[in-house]
Design a protein around this motif. Structure first.
Motif, PDB file in Angstrom:
ATOM      1  N   PHE A  91      -3.632   2.110   1.619  1.00  0.00           N
ATOM      2  CA  PHE A  91      -3.452   0.900   2.177  1.00  0.00           C
ATOM      3  C   PHE A  91      -2.398   0.246   1.256  1.00  0.00           C
ATOM      4  O   PHE A  91      -1.254  -0.371   1.835  1.00  0.00           O
ATOM      5  CB  PHE A  91      -4.613   0.157   2.332  1.00  0.00           C
ATOM      6  CG  PHE A  91      -4.299  -0.785   3.769  1.00  0.00           C
ATOM      7  CD1 PHE A  91      -4.514   0.032   4.901  1.00  0.00           C
ATOM      8  CD2 PHE A  91      -4.237  -2.002   3.774  1.00  0.00           C
ATOM      9  CE1 PHE A  91      -4.502  -0.532   6.128  1.00  0.00           C
ATOM     10  CE2 PHE A  91      -4.163  -2.508   4.910  1.00  0.00           C
ATOM     11  CZ  PHE A  91      -4.236  -1.920   5.994  1.00  0.00           C
ATOM     12  N   LEU A  95       1.690  -0.636   2.561  1.00  0.00           N
ATOM     13  CA  LEU A  95       2.387  -2.027   2.291  1.00  0.00           C
ATOM     14  C   LEU A  95       3.220  -2.203   1.326  1.00  0.00           C
ATOM     15  O   LEU A  95       4.420  -2.839   1.542  1.00  0.00           O
ATOM     16  CB  LEU A  95       1.177  -3.062   2.467  1.00  0.00           C
ATOM     17  CG  LEU A  95       0.174  -3.147   3.632  1.00  0.00           C
ATOM     18  CD1 LEU A  95      -1.081  -3.829   3.192  1.00  0.00           C
ATOM     19  CD2 LEU A  95       1.044  -3.859   4.527  1.00  0.00           C
ATOM     20  N   GLY A  96       2.944  -1.814   0.164  1.00  0.00           N
ATOM     21  CA  GLY A  96       3.719  -2.224  -0.916  1.00  0.00           C
ATOM     22  C   GLY A  96       5.051  -1.240  -1.060  1.00  0.00           C
ATOM     23  O   GLY A  96       6.115  -1.858  -1.711  1.00  0.00           O
ATOM     24  N   PRO A  98       7.306  -0.041   0.973  1.00  0.00           N
ATOM     25  CA  PRO A  98       8.304  -0.486   1.887  1.00  0.00           C
ATOM     26  C   PRO A  98       8.944  -1.806   1.397  1.00  0.00           C
ATOM     27  O   PRO A  98      10.111  -2.133   1.029  1.00  0.00           O
ATOM     28  CB  PRO A  98       7.870  -0.582   3.177  1.00  0.00           C
ATOM     29  CG  PRO A  98       6.668   0.326   3.147  1.00  0.00           C
ATOM     30  CD  PRO A  98       6.035   0.275   1.947  1.00  0.00           C
ATOM     31  N   ALA A  99       7.994  -2.688   0.925  1.00  0.00           N
ATOM     32  CA  ALA A  99       8.193  -3.873   0.164  1.00  0.00           C
ATOM     33  C   ALA A  99       9.199  -3.687  -1.043  1.00  0.00           C
ATOM     34  O   ALA A  99      10.088  -4.410  -1.203  1.00  0.00           O
ATOM     35  CB  ALA A  99       7.260  -4.798   0.099  1.00  0.00           C
ATOM     36  N   ALA A 102      12.531  -2.626   0.002  1.00  0.00           N
ATOM     37  CA  ALA A 102      13.362  -3.760   0.324  1.00  0.00           C
ATOM     38  C   ALA A 102      13.984  -4.556  -0.573  1.00  0.00           C
ATOM     39  O   ALA A 102      15.305  -4.858  -0.759  1.00  0.00           O
ATOM     40  CB  ALA A 102      12.577  -4.453   1.448  1.00  0.00           C
ATOM     41  N   PHE A 119       4.773 -11.830  -6.042  1.00  0.00           N
ATOM     42  CA  PHE A 119       3.473 -10.685  -5.771  1.00  0.00           C
ATOM     43  C   PHE A 119       2.870 -10.771  -6.946  1.00  0.00           C
ATOM     44  O   PHE A 119       1.595 -10.659  -6.829  1.00  0.00           O
ATOM     45  CB  PHE A 119       4.246  -9.377  -5.367  1.00  0.00           C
ATOM     46  CG  PHE A 119       4.947  -9.024  -4.042  1.00  0.00           C
ATOM     47  CD1 PHE A 119       3.757  -8.935  -3.092  1.00  0.00           C
ATOM     48  CD2 PHE A 119       6.188  -9.323  -3.783  1.00  0.00           C
ATOM     49  CE1 PHE A 119       4.312  -9.072  -1.769  1.00  0.00           C
ATOM     50  CE2 PHE A 119       6.405  -8.986  -2.165  1.00  0.00           C
ATOM     51  CZ  PHE A 119       5.315  -8.856  -1.403  1.00  0.00           C
ATOM     52  N   LEU A 152      -9.454  -4.041   2.336  1.00  0.00           N
ATOM     53  CA  LEU A 152      -8.662  -5.078   2.765  1.00  0.00           C
ATOM     54  C   LEU A 152      -8.414  -6.068   1.453  1.00  0.00           C
ATOM     55  O   LEU A 152      -7.472  -6.369   0.998  1.00  0.00           O
ATOM     56  CB  LEU A 152      -9.253  -5.809   3.862  1.00  0.00           C
ATOM     57  CG  LEU A 152      -9.387  -5.357   5.323  1.00  0.00           C
ATOM     58  CD1 LEU A 152      -9.715  -6.451   6.522  1.00  0.00           C
ATOM     59  CD2 LEU A 152      -8.134  -4.936   5.658  1.00  0.00           C
ATOM     60  N   ALA A 156      -5.237  -6.142  -0.911  1.00  0.00           N
ATOM     61  CA  ALA A 156      -4.335  -7.365  -1.240  1.00  0.00           C
ATOM     62  C   ALA A 156      -3.915  -7.503  -2.798  1.00  0.00           C
ATOM     63  O   ALA A 156      -2.948  -7.718  -3.303  1.00  0.00           O
ATOM     64  CB  ALA A 156      -4.972  -8.488  -0.824  1.00  0.00           C
ATOM     65  N   PHE A 157      -5.108  -7.158  -3.580  1.00  0.00           N
ATOM     66  CA  PHE A 157      -5.125  -7.442  -4.855  1.00  0.00           C
ATOM     67  C   PHE A 157      -3.956  -6.634  -5.777  1.00  0.00           C
ATOM     68  O   PHE A 157      -3.246  -6.896  -6.838  1.00  0.00           O
ATOM     69  CB  PHE A 157      -6.426  -7.447  -5.865  1.00  0.00           C
ATOM     70  CG  PHE A 157      -7.272  -8.662  -5.262  1.00  0.00           C
ATOM     71  CD1 PHE A 157      -6.861  -9.505  -4.627  1.00  0.00           C
ATOM     72  CD2 PHE A 157      -8.614  -8.368  -5.474  1.00  0.00           C
ATOM     73  CE1 PHE A 157      -7.757 -10.586  -4.294  1.00  0.00           C
ATOM     74  CE2 PHE A 157      -9.484  -9.071  -4.787  1.00  0.00           C
ATOM     75  CZ  PHE A 157      -8.932 -10.601  -4.237  1.00  0.00           C
ATOM     76  N   LEU A 159      -1.679  -4.923  -4.341  1.00  0.00           N
ATOM     77  CA  LEU A 159      -0.506  -4.766  -3.629  1.00  0.00           C
ATOM     78  C   LEU A 159       0.760  -5.226  -4.755  1.00  0.00           C
ATOM     79  O   LEU A 159       1.939  -4.617  -4.766  1.00  0.00           O
ATOM     80  CB  LEU A 159      -0.273  -5.803  -2.780  1.00  0.00           C
ATOM     81  CG  LEU A 159       0.954  -5.555  -1.623  1.00  0.00           C
ATOM     82  CD1 LEU A 159       0.831  -4.230  -0.898  1.00  0.00           C
ATOM     83  CD2 LEU A 159       0.467  -6.782  -0.257  1.00  0.00           C
ATOM     84  N   PHE A 161       0.970  -4.455  -7.994  1.00  0.00           N
ATOM     85  CA  PHE A 161       1.357  -3.377  -8.696  1.00  0.00           C
ATOM     86  C   PHE A 161       2.139  -2.575  -8.014  1.00  0.00           C
ATOM     87  O   PHE A 161       3.385  -1.909  -8.362  1.00  0.00           O
ATOM     88  CB  PHE A 161       0.081  -2.510  -9.083  1.00  0.00           C
ATOM     89  CG  PHE A 161      -0.859  -3.375 -10.106  1.00  0.00           C
ATOM     90  CD1 PHE A 161      -0.049  -3.699 -11.604  1.00  0.00           C
ATOM     91  CD2 PHE A 161      -2.199  -3.719 -10.005  1.00  0.00           C
ATOM     92  CE1 PHE A 161      -1.102  -4.320 -12.191  1.00  0.00           C
ATOM     93  CE2 PHE A 161      -3.002  -4.131 -10.900  1.00  0.00           C
ATOM     94  CZ  PHE A 161      -2.430  -4.615 -11.944  1.00  0.00           C
ATOM     95  N   VAL A 163       4.294  -3.033  -5.628  1.00  0.00           N
ATOM     96  CA  VAL A 163       5.516  -3.713  -5.334  1.00  0.00           C
ATOM     97  C   VAL A 163       6.449  -3.752  -6.688  1.00  0.00           C
ATOM     98  O   VAL A 163       7.443  -3.201  -6.573  1.00  0.00           O
ATOM     99  CB  VAL A 163       5.336  -5.126  -4.621  1.00  0.00           C
ATOM    100  CG1 VAL A 163       6.906  -5.847  -4.835  1.00  0.00           C
ATOM    101  CG2 VAL A 163       4.860  -5.208  -3.503  1.00  0.00           C
TER     102      VAL A 163
END
Lengths: 284, 547, 294
Positions: A91, A95-96, A98-99, A102, A119, A152, A156-157, A159, A161, A163
């Motif tokens: 997960f 999420l991370g 693609p970000a 970008a 982030f 979940l 979030a926590f 993410l 790393f 990114v």
């Protein structure tokens, strides 16, 4: 690796290097050895003076291993940990990555480095404080004591790393091929999915391993957000403390069992580590 | 009082109810119409219930005694298809509860789902589940000091069980068998909320053989001028004996031994030692308040009496290894079990553990007695010291772990049924006689005659040394039945109040704080906590916790 | 096709947001939104069973700032990080450098030295109790052979020292892995050139290795500082903050206040104050880092 330095080193240097490495290895391995020894003691024997060598100093027993391996709660927690860690890793990467891409490739109104920093900034939040609102959030989502709830939260926590690390890795990938693809008329998505991602697979694996290891380690949230069905292995270890204190022989077994999955992963991916984890910061 | 005609109606009602012709709801409504309170109804039916008791029934192997209504009730497998969720302490007491699950399931057709939660997070888990309204659990195993927190909301988080007790279809158990000091911990404002399980208290355990040794007595007499007291009865005797047995090899194994074992790691319940040992400095026939002044909720903890107790406590800690300050409960026990300590003031688990030859070198050598008393106590309410011939104080310190039923439970009947099943004499006795359940005796019948009806053979069958068990039950009973009892703090936030005391005492033992400063700091922290909860509210609940 | 021929700024103008937004929203929803609750609680008097009983302005903040225990926990945390992180960085760097020399079996050493990163910190804390205990502890026994007696777990300094040693054992591997990655991506041509100029090994390390691996190392340092300031599991499992509160780190105090005692008000205020202090520290650190990079 830089063979040249080694080849030109004197014999004394080589001896020194090996001595230091051996020392590091011994210090690293000693606690594992100690955990193994503790794991075959009775709980009283964990505090007996000079109980170092099995059979000689103390009577070894496999009771604590039997105890843990026959405990459905322990097995359940182990499964939970695997599911939650894998789920979080997947997960966080979905999420991370693609970000990160970008941020590495495109201009934003805010400097991409600052966004990456933003982030990272959520890692600064003291966990005990966000725990309470998080619990309430999980209550309203009816996700207390579920794998999904933990995934979940952890994704979030972690993410940050994904990114920060992946952004640097994407920046390190040469844009020549992408430019060529652009000329060929590839869509941005195709370029990302078919070119950049495959080129960054080393970094992807490394990031995955780190996220996995961090998730595997987390105990505070796990022990507050779960009570039974989704309890993870690290929360179970935290719970080794009973009314009479910690049963250190059981804790030792848990230490050893708990290290197995991430270390197996580590064995498989360590050859990628060197290539993947340069953070794009070193050029040359 | 009901008139003549009403009495007839009432008789009819009670009779019909006990025979099972009238349902509980009907019975209660009928009784209320006659102007009777629930409590009175409960009392009315109790003797009649007992009359309907039989010692055992072949078709119900797990309960004894049992009512006839219960036997009939069970024939219907009343809880088939019902699953109750139980949150228990992950410890021996949790194992004790789990032991009974399959039996109850077999009898009633119900299912029990047990979640085991460590002591570290149990309070947090229980109140997260309650305060968030999630209500995933029907019942929680609670420590007696959690009680106040249950009664903060207008509608308490837990439900009282008197009405269930009156219903003969549920497993039979008799709250009148409780030792009064223990029963208080299961009640709030005179109403019963908890279902019997564990009963904790701290007693003094000592090495009978070492104290009875003639040579030791000679040496002791030469040094202190009186006979070695076996066991020490006053604090002075305790201190002398602790000092005497410290620093030499009285067990002749080649290493120095210790006078008294303690454990004092923070957050590991070590402060219970202080609570028990300091009680006779403050509690007396003239004063029952240890923690707060009930008039204004001002802390009493930094009184002269508490201070002297703490100064003495530091000296006692000197009769054990220096690292005791970082020891957990089990580590403290290990010192005694390995035969290196002459005494230890602690819970009933110690003599129980002493019976296992794998971990113990002291089987058959364990004596038990009440916590020693004083000859002078400080009354913190009046601010006066007063001499007493002998002021000994009993206590019920510890968790006294037992289950209470959540107000959110939609399966209260099945939940109560399961809890009462474990409180049934047969199962309750099994718990208290088997050390691994972690359950200590709180009911009279669990003691040997003349107090109770337990028999030595039953303990022998569990590998108890007969001398040890006699000593243990005698000592334990003397603590719980002592006429003067230390109060047990049960107001909201007790865990936090105790934590402040815990860290400050630990700081004193670690040498970072002076006793007076530590107790003052504790009092100041307590004031803050009281302010946060609301002084008036706390005062009311404090007084209620005594009622 | 249009995007392709347009100016680079337009290329992927929508696409880039599609990629970025989910992650941003996720972080906002799960970490920054809860922060609003935290801020609200920090101004409130919260009681378990009653909820918020009233708003009390800055009282919680004042109480925290006036609390010796709070400042002590900050000091313990600061000492903890100030000692453990530099040692981890130095040891991790040296280990990475040595492994990167490419000696035979270097791969084996790489595997072993990286292993502690994959252990559970709580478990290491508990293991630490049996290592440093004066009753049969391994470290204690080894030191005893050398005639040294350290009261590890019964004194404040001993407790912190033991926790720091465990932390170093656990986290040096993290620096090691990251720095090793940095070092090994330095092209061997650069080494070839450097070795001709340098008089000895050390010079190669000082002139080539450290400067080139520095950017990666700073990331490792930053992550270690951030995570180190939140340290909880190892010291808490080892000493539970004792004796007294002498070894209590900030996270442990916050955990007890907020989670164990349901004092959301003060726990939240504490967290916000801590957050501000750490954010200031990190910002300064980042400026320094940028300068060096720049």
């Amino acid at each position: 690796m830089t063979k040249i330095l080694w080849l030109r080193a004197s014999l004394i240097s080589k001896v020194v290097v090996y001595t230091l490495l051996a020392l590091a290895a011994v210090i690293t391995l000693l606690p594992f050895l100690w955990a193994s020894i503790n794991s075959i003691k009775t709980s009283t024997a964990t505090f007996e003076p000079h109980a170092f060598i099995p059979f000689l100093n103390f009577e070894p027993t496999l009771d604590s291993w039997r105890n843990v391996l026959s405990d459905p709660q322990a097995i359940n927690a182990f499964i939970s940990s695997v599911v939650v860690s894998v789920g979080t890793t997947v997960f966080a990467l979905i999420l991370g990555v693609p970000a990160a891409y970008a941020l590495a490739r495109f201009q934003f109104p805010i400097r991409s480095g600052d966004i990456a920093l933003w982030f990272l900034s959520q890692r600064v939040l003291p966990p005990a404080v966000v725990l309470v609102p998080f619990y309430l959030l999980m209550v309203s989502l009816r996700l207390v004591d579920t794998w999904i709830g933990l995934i979940l939260c952890y994704s979030a926590f972690n993410l940050a790393f994904a990114v920060v690390i992946m952004r640097d890795i994407f920046r390190d990938v040469s844009t020549e091929i992408e430019d060529a693809a652009k000329v060929e008329g590839a869509t941005p998505w195709q370029i990302f999915w078919k070119i950049s991602l495959p080129l960054s697979v080393d970094g992807l694996i490394v990031t995955a391993v780190l996220v996995f290891a961090f998730t595997w380690n987390e105990a505070l949230f796990a022990s507050a957000l779960t009570s039974q069905s989704a309890t993870t292995f690290s929360a179970l270890v935290l719970a080794s403390r009973s009314t009479r204190g910690v049963d250190f022989n059981i804790a030792a077994v848990n230490t050893l069992i708990g290290i197995v999955p991430p270390v197996i992963l580590y064995f498989f991916v360590q050859r990628y580590l060197a290539r993947g984890l340069s953070f794009g910061a070193v050029k040359g | 009082m009901p008139s003549g005609g009403d009495v007839e109606k009432l008789e009819h009602l009670v009779h019909g109810y006990l025979k099972g012709k009238i349902g509980r709801r009907e019975f209660v409504l009928g009784g209320l119409q006659l102007g009777l309170s629930l409590a009175v109804l409960t009392r009315l039916t109790a003797p009649a219930r007992a009359a309907n008791l039989v010692e055992s029934a072949p078709e119900v192997p797990y309960e004894s005694p049992i009512t006839k209504e219960r036997i009939d009730f069970l024939k219907t497998k009343p809880f088939k298809g019902t699953t109750i969720n139980v949150m228990v302490l992950k410890a021996t007491v949790g194992d004790g509860l789990k032991y009974h699950v399959p039996h109850w399931e077999e009898e009633t057709g119900g299912k029990v789902n047990v979640a085991e939660v460590p002591i570290e997070t149990l309070h947090q888990q229980i109140f997260s589940d309650l305060a968030s309204g999630l209500g995933r659990y029907d019942t929680y195993m609670t420590g007696a000091w959690f009680y106040g927190d249950f009664f903060v909301p207008e509608t308490p988080y837990i439900i009282e069980i008197d009405s269930f007790l009156a219903d003969p279809r549920y497993p039979y158990w008799d709250p009148d068998q409780w030792l009064p000091s223990m029963r208080k911990l299961y009640e709030w404002n005179g109403k019963l909320y908890g279902v019997l399980f564990d009963g904790d208290a701290q007693a003094l355990y000592f090495r009978k053989d070492i104290f009875a040794d003639g040579q030791n007595n000679e040496k002791f007499k030469a040094k202190y001028g009186y006979e070695l007291p076996s066991p020490p009865k006053t604090m002075k005797e305790l201190h002398d004996a602790a000092e005497f047995f410290t620093g030499w090899d009285w067990n002749k194994d080649g290493g120095n031994d210790w006078g008294l074992a303690l454990h004092a790691k923070v957050n590991e319940q070590g402060f219970f030692h202080f609570l028990s040992l300091s009680a006779p400095y403050v509690i007396s026939p003239d004063n029952k308040y240890y923690f707060f002044n009930p008039q204004n909720m001002k802390p009493l903890i930094n009184s002269e009496g508490h201070l002297r107790a703490l100064e003495d406590y530091i000296k006692l800690a000197g009769a054990g290894p220096r690292e005791e300050i970082s020891w957990t409960l089990g580590q403290g026990w290990n010192l005694f079990l390995a035969g290196h300590s002459a005494m230890e003031p602690t819970w009933g688990d110690l003599p129980t553990l002493a019976q296992d030859p794998k971990t113990s070198k002291v089987k058959g050598k364990v004596g038990a007695a009440g916590i020693p008393g004083t000859t002078e106590a400080f009354n913190p309410i009046t601010g006066q010291w007063k001499k007493y011939e002998f002021n000994q104080v009993g206590n019920s310190n510890g968790g006294s772990w037992h289950c209470v039923i959540s107000r959110n439970s939609k399966k209260r009947e099945a939940t109560y049924d399961f809890l009462a099943f474990m409180a049934n004499k047969k199962n309750a006795f099994f718990n208290s006689a088997n050390g691994w359940t972690g359950v200590q005796p709180g009911m009279k019948f669990e003691y040997l005659p003349p107090v109770g009806t337990a028999s030595l053979d039953e303990f022998k069958a569990q590998n108890w040394d007969p001398d040890d068990v006699v000593e243990y039950l005698k000592g334990y009973y003397s603590v719980l039945s002592a006429p003067v009892q230390e109060e047990y703090l049960r107001i909201p936030g007790t865990a936090e109040y105790w934590h402040e005391l815990d860290v400050n005492i630990s700081a004193v033992l670690g040498g970072q704080m002076q006793p007076k400063a530590a107790l003052d700091a504790t009092a100041a922290a307590w004031e803050k906590i009281t302010e946060r909860y609301g002084r008036e509210k706390q005062k009311a609940l404090y007084q209620a916790s005594f009622a | 096709m249009k995007a392709m021929h347009g100016r680079p700024a337009e290329y992927g103008a929508v696409f880039k947001y599609v990629l970025l937004l989910p992650a941003v929203l996720w972080v906002v929803a799960f970490t920054f939104a809860p922060l609003i609750f935290v801020i609200r609680y920090s101004f409130a008097n919260y009681v378990l069973g009653m909820g918020i009983t009233g708003y009390i302005g800055l009282q919680n903040y004042a109480d925290v700032l006036a609390s010796d225990r709070f400042w002590h926990s900050i000091m313990v945390t600061a000492i903890y990080v100030a000692v453990s992180v530099p040692v981890e960085v130095v040891l991790g760097f040296i280990a990475a450098w040595l492994v990167n020399l490419g000696a035979p079996w270097a791969r084996g050493f790489r595997t072993i030295i990286g292993m502690p990163l994959f252990t559970m910190e709580v478990a290491i804390g508990y293991l630490g109790v049996t290592l440093f205990s004066s009753q049969g502890g391994l470290v204690t026994a080894v030191l005893e052979l050398a005639g040294i007696e350290v009261p590890w777990l019964s004194t404040p300094s001993g407790g912190i020292a033991a926790a720091i040693l465990l932390d170093i054992w656990r986290w040096t591997s993290f620096v090691f892995i990251i720095v090793l990655a940095g070092l090994s991506s330095i092209s061997s041509d650069l080494y070839d050139a450097a070795i001709l100029d340098a008089r000895n090994h050390w010079q190669v390390m000082w002139r080539l290795g450290i400067p080139l691996a520095w950017p990666v190392t700073t990331i490792a340092i930053l992550l270690r500082i951030i995570e180190g300031l939140k340290v909880f599991a190892i010291p808490y499992a080892l000493t539970t903050g004792g004796p007294g509160t002498s070894t209590e780190v900030f996270s442990a105090m916050d955990y007890l206040t907020t989670v164990q005692f349901f004092n959301f008000g003060q726990g939240s205020a504490m967290g916000i104050i801590f957050l501000i202090m750490v954010a200031a520290l990190i910002t300064v650190f980042f400026k320094q880092m940028r300068k060096r990079l720049g």
